[in-house]
Design an enzyme around this catalytic site. Structure first.
Site, PDB file in Angstrom:
ATOM      1  N   ARG A   1      -0.371  52.296 -21.127  1.00 53.50           N
ATOM      2  CA  ARG A   1      -0.571  53.722 -21.583  1.00 53.50           C
ATOM      3  C   ARG A   1      -1.182  54.476 -20.161  1.00 53.50           C
ATOM      4  O   ARG A   1      -1.423  53.581 -19.419  1.00 53.50           O
ATOM      5  CB  ARG A   1      -1.637  53.883 -22.609  1.00 53.50           C
TER       6      ARG A   1
ATOM      7  N   CYS B   1       1.673  60.194 -13.392  1.00 56.21           N
ATOM      8  CA  CYS B   1       1.157  60.943 -12.244  1.00 56.21           C
ATOM      9  C   CYS B   1       0.669  62.284 -12.438  1.00 56.21           C
ATOM     10  O   CYS B   1       1.418  63.224 -13.011  1.00 56.21           O
ATOM     11  CB  CYS B   1       2.042  61.012 -11.063  1.00 56.21           C
TER      12      CYS B   1
ATOM     13  N   ASN C   1      -6.265  61.926 -23.606  1.00 55.39           N
ATOM     14  CA  ASN C   1      -7.278  60.971 -24.205  1.00 55.39           C
ATOM     15  C   ASN C   1      -7.803  60.089 -22.955  1.00 55.39           C
ATOM     16  O   ASN C   1      -6.743  59.427 -22.310  1.00 55.39           O
ATOM     17  CB  ASN C   1      -6.609  59.844 -25.106  1.00 55.39           C
ATOM     18  N   GLU C   2      -9.117  59.973 -22.902  1.00 58.50           N
ATOM     19  CA  GLU C   2      -9.697  59.344 -21.618  1.00 58.50           C
ATOM     20  C   GLU C   2      -8.915  59.344 -20.268  1.00 58.50           C
ATOM     21  O   GLU C   2      -8.349  58.699 -20.039  1.00 58.50           O
ATOM     22  CB  GLU C   2      -9.786  57.737 -22.109  1.00 58.50           C
TER      23      GLU C   2
ATOM     24  N   GLU D   1     -15.688  58.029 -29.695  1.00 64.30           N
ATOM     25  CA  GLU D   1     -15.412  56.604 -30.261  1.00 64.30           C
ATOM     26  C   GLU D   1     -16.541  55.940 -29.818  1.00 64.30           C
ATOM     27  O   GLU D   1     -17.035  56.014 -29.100  1.00 64.30           O
ATOM     28  CB  GLU D   1     -14.199  56.322 -29.178  1.00 64.30           C
TER      29      GLU D   1
ATOM     30  N   GLU E   1      -4.297  46.183 -29.443  1.00 66.74           N
ATOM     31  CA  GLU E   1      -5.539  46.227 -29.486  1.00 66.74           C
ATOM     32  C   GLU E   1      -5.947  45.579 -31.166  1.00 66.74           C
ATOM     33  O   GLU E   1      -6.776  46.366 -31.726  1.00 66.74           O
ATOM     34  CB  GLU E   1      -6.094  47.732 -29.748  1.00 66.74           C
ATOM     35  N   LYS E   2      -4.968  44.823 -31.386  1.00 64.45           N
ATOM     36  CA  LYS E   2      -5.177  44.316 -32.796  1.00 64.45           C
ATOM     37  C   LYS E   2      -6.459  43.473 -33.145  1.00 64.45           C
ATOM     38  O   LYS E   2      -6.772  43.487 -34.342  1.00 64.45           O
ATOM     39  CB  LYS E   2      -3.879  43.567 -33.037  1.00 64.45           C
TER      40      LYS E   2
ATOM     41  N   HIS F   1      -9.204  44.763 -31.578  1.00 70.39           N
ATOM     42  CA  HIS F   1     -10.452  45.737 -31.738  1.00 70.39           C
ATOM     43  C   HIS F   1     -10.638  46.095 -33.037  1.00 70.39           C
ATOM     44  O   HIS F   1      -9.721  46.371 -33.801  1.00 70.39           O
ATOM     45  CB  HIS F   1      -9.722  46.674 -30.833  1.00 70.39           C
TER      46      HIS F   1
END
Length: 657
Positions: A114, A118, A152-153, A305, A353-354, A356
């Site tokens: 992810r 640029c 996002n982030e 989050e 992220e399974k 997480h």
């Protein structure tokens, strides 16, 4: 300004990232049932759904999102709708490799994860804008829409040729001329003078140390380039939904974004916070980031989050012990959060992220995590009428600045052991453990409303900031500063005397003869305490030596200096000593703790009319509380000591006779 309170409709938002595209559609009604059972009133949709919405260039598939928006509206669950531009689909990189970022060595950062974009790429920006336009047009006025979540982030860096062109445009605007740029960067050193703008490139991999002025400007530029991306998407959604607030979630204390500047461009300031459950000071870290985000928001903020249990990116990912999730969630509310959200609602079964955690874990609705989530949802429902929109008042400001942090990170400093976030955290810890509430502020902010200003460590300070600090003390404020502060100007040019002369006069210091960094494991003895990391050889003028070094090369030299209401600490005292020193200075400034006589590990915070008591200890404690109160969470009177379970919380409203 579009307000958070209008968006939340008087409720503390509770929920998290919802990624239903990972699950069969028949699971969605079950999700809604469990959300309602848990008290969820908000979900974030679409964060990573670019490939689902636009499976090929120009195509649009909104049907699944239409059904979800209707499902949420029917259930009374608001939607924080994300622009999915943080994670471009593979086809964008495959068809337009110029959108892919390059690292400092010129290597392409490929798709397959992810944030592979640029921020300077016109093609990326064009596709992101087109998708955002269609998303906003389609869901403007939808009854489920509560807030926009842009990207996002934001954390992408790029050193490609397109970035180089963008960097040069930014430099022209900042410096105006090559002569001014050469002066700012000190290019007389190592024969680095630039004769044409086209010669300037991003600070890529070099033979040895790179030009500090160039690196500092590139950090400023990168923050601004990402902000341009955010602002472009924000402006699109606001054209279609002018009354809907907009946010983008910050990462916690991350160096890549000047969050002071970003916060000015947001309606709602939000952040992702992930303390380590194994960190005995995880609660202090959570408190510090809450204080920082509240200060950037200048009021209520959004915890966008957190983890309901373990994360997946530490070397060893520990779950949260029973009660800790509730404690840290309510701690955020105590420090100004009007939203408590998670990544994510349902724990993923596939992908990176399974492992997480989610609000609904692999253990399902009978699992401990979901049962605790339900309790938190009930707590927030009880608190909502009394806490939303209320303020946390502080009489202490801790100064924090990204320019100084960026300059402080560079090579060639007296010590590579100086780690800016760690120093800020050490000073915040000392105040937190004394139950002294704090705001954060930029050094050029209006400080007149604070009795005490604390400067843990600001290597770089501009003239307006220095004038602000000296004026603050002149007008009656109390200032305490840590070491290596005011050394450089905004071009990272060392000031004469090793510290700006106005600051030396303020602290009563004639000369900083030498900086004496300390090795790992090395410490120095001072009057009444030990210290580590750093020391300085000072010669005083009008200042008084409050504590002197008693060991090593600097034995007999001043370690802590005071000149009237200005204090200077030239080392890092051990935690107990720093806590005692700052508590003494705060008391001298007329500041008292929120509550005194608390057991170790108990935090007291006032938000509006409520007093939060938070037990960060794994053992039950008894907290003496003067006066009569009503306990909001349990709806019962309190007249005497309060019993707190391990990781327990009480929220008290004072009862007036």
């Amino acid at each position: 300004m579009r307000s958070l309170n209008d968006s939340t409709r008087g409720r503390v938002l509770f929920g998290g990232d919802y990624n239903p595209e990972q699950w069969p559609e028949e699971v969605w009604p079950e999700d809604v049932r469990l959300m309602r059972e848990a008290g969820v009133n908000s979900v974030t949709l679409g964060v990573f759904s670019w490939a689902r919405i636009e499976p090929r260039p120009g195509a649009r598939d909104f049907g699944w999102l239409d059904r979800l928006m209707e499902l949420m509206a029917g259930a009374g669950i608001g939607v924080v709708l994300a622009t999915p531009t943080a994670s471009p689909p593979p086809w964008l990189g495959a068809r337009h490799p110029e959108t892919l970022p390059r690292d400092e060595d010129g290597r392409t950062v490929w798709w397959g994860s992810r944030q592979q974009f640029c921020p300077s790429s016109p093609v990326y920006r064009r596709y992101a804008a087109a998708l955002t336009e269609d998303l906003a047009l389609r869901y403007a006025g939808h009854p489920a829409l509560r807030m926009w979540h842009i990207n996002n982030e934001y954390c992408t860096h790029c050193w490609c040729d397109g970035t180089a062109e963008h960097f040069r445009r930014w430099l022209r605007e900042r410096h105006g001329s090559l002569d001014a740029l050469n002066e700012s960067w000190g290019t007389a050193f190592w024969s680095q003078r630039y004769d044409r703008w086209e010669e300037i490139i991003p600070p890529r991999r070099a033979q040895y140390m790179r030009n500090p002025g160039q690196v500092l400007d590139f950090r400023r530029f990168t923050s601004d380039a990402l902000l341009e991306c955010y602002a472009a998407e924000r402006d699109i959604v606001l054209r279609h939904t002018p009354d809907t607030p907009v946010t983008s979630n910050f990462m916690p204390l991350w160096s890549g974004q000047d969050a002071w500047r970003w916060a000015e461009e947001e309606d709602v300031v939000s952040v992702d916070i992930y303390p380590d459950p194994k960190d005995p000071l995880g609660g202090q870290y959570n408190a510090m980031l809450g204080d920082m985000t509240r200060s950037q928001a200048r009021g209520p903020w959004v915890l966008m989050e957190q983890a309901a249990g373990p994360v997946n990116w530490r070397g060893v990912n520990h779950p949260k012990p029973r009660g800790l999730n509730r404690l840290w969630s309510l701690q955020s509310v105590a420090r100004g959060a009007d939203a408590v959200c998670y990544f994510q609602w349902r724990q993923s079964r596939q992908g990176a992220e399974k492992f997480h955690s989610g609000m609904l874990t692999h253990a399902g609705e009978e699992g401990r995590t979901f049962q605790e989530i339900k309790r938190i949802g009930a707590d927030l429902a009880r608190l909502s009428p009394e806490v939303t929109g209320s303020q946390v008042k502080a009489e202490i400001a801790v100064l924090h600045d990204w320019d100084s942090w960026w300059a402080d990170q560079q090579d060639g400093r007296p010590s590579s052991r100086l780690e800016y976030p760690g120093i800020v955290r050490a000073w915040h810890r000392a105040l937190w453990e004394s139950n002294l509430p704090v705001d954060f502020a930029r050094p050029d902010h209006d400080l007149s409303g604070y009795r005490l200003v604390v400067v843990p460590h600001l290597y770089l300070l501009g003239d307006p900031a220095i004038a602000n600090l000296t004026g603050y003390v002149r007008d009656g404020g109390t200032l305490v500063s840590g070491f290596l502060t005011g050394v450089a100007d905004p071009d990272d040019r060392v000031r004469a005397g090793g510290m700006d002369g106005r600051l030396r006069d303020l602290f009563g210091i004639r000369t900083v003869h030498e900086w004496w960094p300390l090795d790992a494991g090395e410490s120095v003895e001072c009057d009444g305490f030990r210290a580590s990391l750093w020391s300085e050889e000072l010669e005083l003028s009008t200042g008084e030596s409050v504590a002197a070094y008693r060991s090593g090369e600097l034995a007999g030299s001043p370690a802590v200096v005071r000149d009237g209401r200005a204090w200077y600490v030239s080392t890092l005292p051990e935690p107990e000593a720093l806590r005692g020193l700052l508590a003494r200075i705060a008391e001298g400034a007329g500041i008292t703790p929120t509550l005194q006589g608390l057991p170790a590990g108990v935090e007291a915070v006032r938000r509006g009319a409520l007093l939060f008591l938070l037990n960060h200890s794994p053992k039950a404690v008894t907290v003496p509380v003067p006066g009569a109160y009503h306990e909001v969470l349990d709806d019962r009177p309190v007249d005497g000591p309060v019993e707190l379970d391990r990781y327990g919380v009480a929220v008290l409203r004072e009862v007036t006779p």
